[in-house]
Scaffold this active site. Sequence first.
Site, PDB file in Angstrom:
ATOM      1  N   LYS A 176       0.862  -1.188   0.000  1.00  0.00           N
ATOM      2  CA  LYS A 176       0.000   0.000   0.000  1.00  0.00           C
ATOM      3  C   LYS A 176       0.896   1.235   0.000  1.00  0.00           C
ATOM      4  O   LYS A 176       2.022   1.199   0.512  1.00  0.00           O
ATOM      5  CB  LYS A 176      -0.908   0.038   1.235  1.00  0.00           C
ATOM      6  CG  LYS A 176      -1.860  -1.125   1.336  1.00  0.00           C
ATOM      7  CD  LYS A 176      -2.746  -1.034   2.568  1.00  0.00           C
ATOM      8  CE  LYS A 176      -3.854  -0.021   2.376  1.00  0.00           C
ATOM      9  NZ  LYS A 176      -4.831  -0.048   3.496  1.00  0.00           N
ATOM     10  N   PHE A 250       6.132  -7.157   7.842  1.00  0.00           N
ATOM     11  CA  PHE A 250       4.994  -7.369   6.964  1.00  0.00           C
ATOM     12  C   PHE A 250       5.317  -8.589   6.097  1.00  0.00           C
ATOM     13  O   PHE A 250       5.488  -8.480   4.897  1.00  0.00           O
ATOM     14  CB  PHE A 250       4.758  -6.115   6.123  1.00  0.00           C
ATOM     15  CG  PHE A 250       3.502  -6.122   5.269  1.00  0.00           C
ATOM     16  CD1 PHE A 250       2.611  -7.187   5.275  1.00  0.00           C
ATOM     17  CD2 PHE A 250       3.230  -5.038   4.446  1.00  0.00           C
ATOM     18  CE1 PHE A 250       1.472  -7.182   4.490  1.00  0.00           C
ATOM     19  CE2 PHE A 250       2.084  -5.014   3.651  1.00  0.00           C
ATOM     20  CZ  PHE A 250       1.211  -6.081   3.666  1.00  0.00           C
ATOM     21  N   LYS A 285     -17.776  -6.549 -14.048  1.00  0.00           N
ATOM     22  CA  LYS A 285     -19.018  -6.177 -14.716  1.00  0.00           C
ATOM     23  C   LYS A 285     -18.795  -5.956 -16.207  1.00  0.00           C
ATOM     24  O   LYS A 285     -17.822  -5.324 -16.608  1.00  0.00           O
ATOM     25  CB  LYS A 285     -19.585  -4.894 -14.100  1.00  0.00           C
ATOM     26  CG  LYS A 285     -19.934  -5.047 -12.626  1.00  0.00           C
ATOM     27  CD  LYS A 285     -20.396  -3.735 -12.013  1.00  0.00           C
ATOM     28  CE  LYS A 285     -20.704  -3.914 -10.532  1.00  0.00           C
ATOM     29  NZ  LYS A 285     -21.090  -2.644  -9.882  1.00  0.00           N
TER      30      LYS A 285
END
Length: 405
Positions: A176, A250, A285
């Site tokens: 991130k 992490f 979609k």
Amino acid sequence: MRKSFLFTSESVSEGHPDKVADQISDAVVDLFLSKDPYARIACETLTTTQRVVLAGEIRCKGVYENGEWAPGAKEEIEQAVRATVKRIGYEQEGFHWETFSFENHLHGQSSEIAQGVDAKDNKDEGAGDQGIMFGYASDETEDLMPATLDYSHKILEQLAHDRHNKVVDFLEPDAKSQVTLAYEDEKPVRATALVVSTQHAPGYFWHEGKGDADKYKKLYDHVVAVMHKVLPEGFITDETAIYVNPTGSFEIGGPDGDAGVTGRKIIVDTYGGASPHGGGAFSGKDPTKVDRSAAYISRYMAKNIVAAGLARRCTIQLSYAIGIAEPLSLYVDTHGTGTVADDKIEAVLPQLVRLTPRGIREHLGLNKPIYQKSAAYGHFGRKPEGDFFPWEKTDLADKLKAALA
């Protein structure tokens, strides 16, 4: 509009669990559209420790018709899903492209939705859902995007490039970023805070006296070098607060560290909070869904308005009702930066672009397998290449200038 302020946007990498889900959903969209340009897809993905689950509604010639799967279709979908995870780079004990458990719960599209969307006789194709969609553009960057989001994306893209090309051997897929910029006279001038949290190989951390300080320094120095490479010269100063993995280690990341779901990073996908958002996700979609296609045409129109020099910033809103072809409203706001009145732009745009679902798809060429590339590092601010990212073209700018002269 304030002249001087701080503003922040974040991005997530292709290996973030929600982005893994988005890319899988769009891999399914692309697979179906490669077989049937008029396929109907609403594919949701869940990712978690050693598991991927698909659910949603579909209709596609040669894949799923009249309630039946074509021979080999389910296997082909699974292959596309595993190939997506492999490309991202997950070969970890907690999430491995070759060994995760896979479930496919896709089924036929509701006949009640289909009857409102399908074109019949003299009835034009209706919108696949109701809702509001926004497009935005700003002259802050060459991509006509908010600078905070643009730099957040590019930091992570560069780190992913270095990981895939083995420039370093300690970066893992999940990451991130967050960029805070100081604006003066409405222009970004310097970075006040930069944050990157990146998954890493075992041992590359240092926190409260624990870990390996030398290994952490390698990771820290590389991330900071990427920040300097991405941001304009002079933006990073001695006063810029820089945080790299501020929580410490992490090592556990991706779907093993946190579940991922399609459509949870819609602000990352769009404008980083610099513009309103209608709330609808894009990934998974097909383009009859105006959540996707109308958001793309809104960005296209806003970008062309700024590219034409008609405004320095522009927000556009469209609204639709399910089963109805024409939009219910079109709204343009140039935030006081326009060279012509906003209502004049509103009057001209429908003359240049047909804003029905079919009109949007035909204008931008959306009935193609072009979507997986958009599912990480933002749907907007990308360079149009061939059939990809057609909503980023500025081929409407000259027509707008002529119409508003």
